[in-house]
Design an enzyme around this catalytic site. Sequence first.
Site, short mmCIF file in Angstrom:
data_model
loop_
_atom_site.label_atom_id
_atom_site.label_comp_id
_atom_site.label_asym_id
_atom_site.label_seq_id
_atom_site.Cartn_x
_atom_site.Cartn_y
_atom_site.Cartn_z
N HIS A 42 0.85 -1.18 0.00
CA HIS A 42 0.00 0.00 0.00
C HIS A 42 0.88 1.23 0.00
O HIS A 42 1.93 1.24 0.64
CB HIS A 42 -0.90 0.01 1.25
CG HIS A 42 -2.07 0.92 1.09
ND1 HIS A 42 -2.00 2.25 1.37
CD2 HIS A 42 -3.32 0.67 0.65
CE1 HIS A 42 -3.18 2.80 1.12
NE2 HIS A 42 -4.01 1.87 0.67
N ASP A 44 -7.86 -5.40 -0.11
CA ASP A 44 -8.31 -6.24 -1.21
C ASP A 44 -7.96 -7.71 -1.03
O ASP A 44 -8.51 -8.57 -1.72
CB ASP A 44 -7.72 -5.74 -2.53
CG ASP A 44 -8.40 -4.45 -2.98
OD1 ASP A 44 -9.59 -4.30 -2.70
OD2 ASP A 44 -7.73 -3.61 -3.60
N1 ACO Z 1 4.12 -7.64 -4.41
C1 ACO Z 1 5.49 -7.63 -4.54
N2 ACO Z 1 6.23 -6.53 -4.30
C2 ACO Z 1 5.60 -5.42 -3.94
C3 ACO Z 1 4.19 -5.36 -3.79
C4 ACO Z 1 3.46 -6.54 -4.05
N3 ACO Z 1 2.11 -6.57 -3.94
N4 ACO Z 1 3.81 -4.13 -3.43
C5 ACO Z 1 4.95 -3.41 -3.35
N5 ACO Z 1 6.03 -4.19 -3.66
C6 ACO Z 1 7.42 -3.78 -3.68
C7 ACO Z 1 7.74 -3.06 -4.99
O1 ACO Z 1 8.17 -3.96 -5.97
C8 ACO Z 1 8.81 -2.10 -4.55
O2 ACO Z 1 10.00 -2.85 -4.41
P1 ACO Z 1 11.43 -2.18 -4.71
O3 ACO Z 1 11.64 -1.19 -3.60
O4 ACO Z 1 12.38 -3.34 -4.65
O5 ACO Z 1 11.35 -1.55 -6.05
C9 ACO Z 1 8.39 -1.69 -3.14
O6 ACO Z 1 7.62 -2.79 -2.66
C10 ACO Z 1 7.54 -0.42 -3.11
O7 ACO Z 1 6.40 -0.64 -3.93
P2 ACO Z 1 5.78 0.39 -4.94
O8 ACO Z 1 5.19 -0.32 -6.10
O9 ACO Z 1 6.79 1.47 -5.25
O10 ACO Z 1 4.65 1.02 -4.05
P3 ACO Z 1 3.52 1.99 -4.56
O11 ACO Z 1 3.19 2.81 -3.38
O12 ACO Z 1 3.91 2.68 -5.80
O13 ACO Z 1 2.32 1.00 -4.93
C11 ACO Z 1 0.61 -0.57 -4.68
C12 ACO Z 1 1.38 0.58 -4.03
C13 ACO Z 1 0.17 -0.15 -6.09
C14 ACO Z 1 -0.63 -0.85 -3.86
C15 ACO Z 1 1.52 -1.80 -4.75
O14 ACO Z 1 1.82 -2.22 -3.45
C16 ACO Z 1 0.88 -2.94 -5.54
O15 ACO Z 1 1.01 -2.99 -6.76
N6 ACO Z 1 0.20 -3.90 -4.84
C17 ACO Z 1 -0.50 -4.99 -5.53
C18 ACO Z 1 -1.85 -4.51 -6.05
C19 ACO Z 1 -2.85 -4.26 -4.94
O16 ACO Z 1 -3.03 -5.08 -4.06
N7 ACO Z 1 -3.53 -3.10 -5.01
C20 ACO Z 1 -4.57 -2.73 -4.05
C21 ACO Z 1 -4.11 -1.66 -3.13
S1 ACO Z 1 -5.37 -1.24 -1.94
C22 ACO Z 1 -6.45 -0.31 -2.82
O17 ACO Z 1 -6.13 0.32 -3.78
C23 ACO Z 1 -7.84 -0.33 -2.43
#
Ligand code: ACO
Length: 457
Positions: A339, A395
């Site tokens: 998140h 989610d």
């Molecule tokens: N699985 C694996 N790695 C992850 C995940 C995940 N679900 N979420 C974050 N990371 C990792 C990223 O790869 C990144 O790693 P790095 O530092 O090595 O590059 C680090 O954690 C930071 O993640 P970001 O993608 O930069 O975080 P951001 O804040 O941009 O994105 C998001 C947040 C979109 C929710 C992301 O965590 C994600 O894609 N999750 C999966 C989709 C999801 O569950 N979305 C629902 C969110 S809740 C809602 O919207 C109601």
Amino acid sequence: MHKKTQEITDLLIKAAEKARKETSGEPEPGLTSPINWPIDCVVGPGLEGAIACESKIGYVNGTKGWLIYRGYDIFDLCINSTYEEVSYLLLHGELPTEVQLKVYKKKLTQCFNVPETLRTLLSFSIEKMHPMAILRLGLNMLRQEFTKADQADHKPSADSSIATDADTIAMEFAPRGEEHAIFEFKKKKREEEEAAAGINSCYRLIGGAAAITAAMNRIRSGHFPIEADPELSFAANFLFMMTGKKPSVEEERIMDISLILHADHGMNASTFAAMVVASTLSDIYFSIGSGAAALSGPLHGGANEQVIHMLKEIGSVENVKPWFVKARKDKRKISGFGHRVYKAYDPRARILGPLAKHLAKQNKEFGPLFKIAKELEKEVVSSFGKEKKIFPNVDFYSGIVYHALGIPAEMFTPIFTVSRVAGWTARVNEYLENNRIFRPRAMYIGPFNKKYLNGNL
Ligand code: ACO
């Protein structure tokens, strides 16, 4: 209180205690005082850290794991409240009195009556569309049905597209198990057509989104829509209109909690999308439609549907580890984890997790899926989640809960949308009180001084 709902309340009380205990050491929040524009703030990609406005509606604290609506903690609201009370709270700033609640409930039930919208939707090949696309279309139809935003002669002619009486739509002969089924939708007497703004439009959107979502579930499963029962609560009516059978008290309570949990969540992508559109003085129907479009993405509200597909793809508890190793190797994002704001456990997942477990205990068919989910959570948290602060988000368990209630996966994001309309409308209204059109900028990093040569073509 009914024994079954008391069991659920007990689970929530326990979840709240656990959350408070585990986050009590985290620092107290800052950044909650009025702003004296312009301000300096550190902005990351994806507008991370950018403060776009002030708000009294809701607060998310990612290290404390707090979610607060209008000053009330989400755990307290889920334990004590209903979706009607919470949506009223978000829109009006205070919980309703008994009389206000009665009037509001009646209004919302009236807002389930959207006959022209449903008739128009039926003229599209909606079986071939994703439910989020249908819902978005439906929100636009609501605008046509209930506002004078466009000239009357520009309205789509619903009646010409179906072979039924102008004011009725045939219902299925007898919805299963229902003696008091209503067999046709009639255009009920309503007040003057409204401007596409104001509090009535917000109510219309909340009730209308629920009616459209419920009707499309009926149509997609080969049935005709069902009208709301004025005796039922919002959550019970939503389930009733969606499935054709009156929910148990436990099912009603679980849906109610889920609606409360999803009603608002700070300046997330869909809320921001709705507010950006509203800031142009476009109307609230278009704004909420934009929120729905943003929510549909798999990185946002669309993740709940992806979670179920992912758990089914994993298939067994034994396959969790090999699946996870490959997913990490393929640099795949694990749906339902991570998140932008929460660096502690998402309080909504703290509530939905125990509810999913509770349902898993009762339902043999669904139990294995829950076990796969728990195993995956362990794997994610222990391998990189703890270190990167990536935990299950709302989610991850919401999809599992809906699945246990027998709702198809494609309907999960529309259900999320129905609830979130309350937060979107509240925030749009609040922003419009001090509106300024949103207009950030991009840093141009392209070339200058290129010579236009005819030979380039
Ligand atoms: N699985 C694996 N790695 C992850 C995940 C995940 N679900 N979420 C974050 N990371 C990792 C990223 O790869 C990144 O790693 P790095 O530092 O090595 O590059 C680090 O954690 C930071 O993640 P970001 O993608 O930069 O975080 P951001 O804040 O941009 O994105 C998001 C947040 C979109 C929710 C992301 O965590 C994600 O894609 N999750 C999966 C989709 C999801 O569950 N979305 C629902 C969110 S809740 C809602 O919207 C109601």
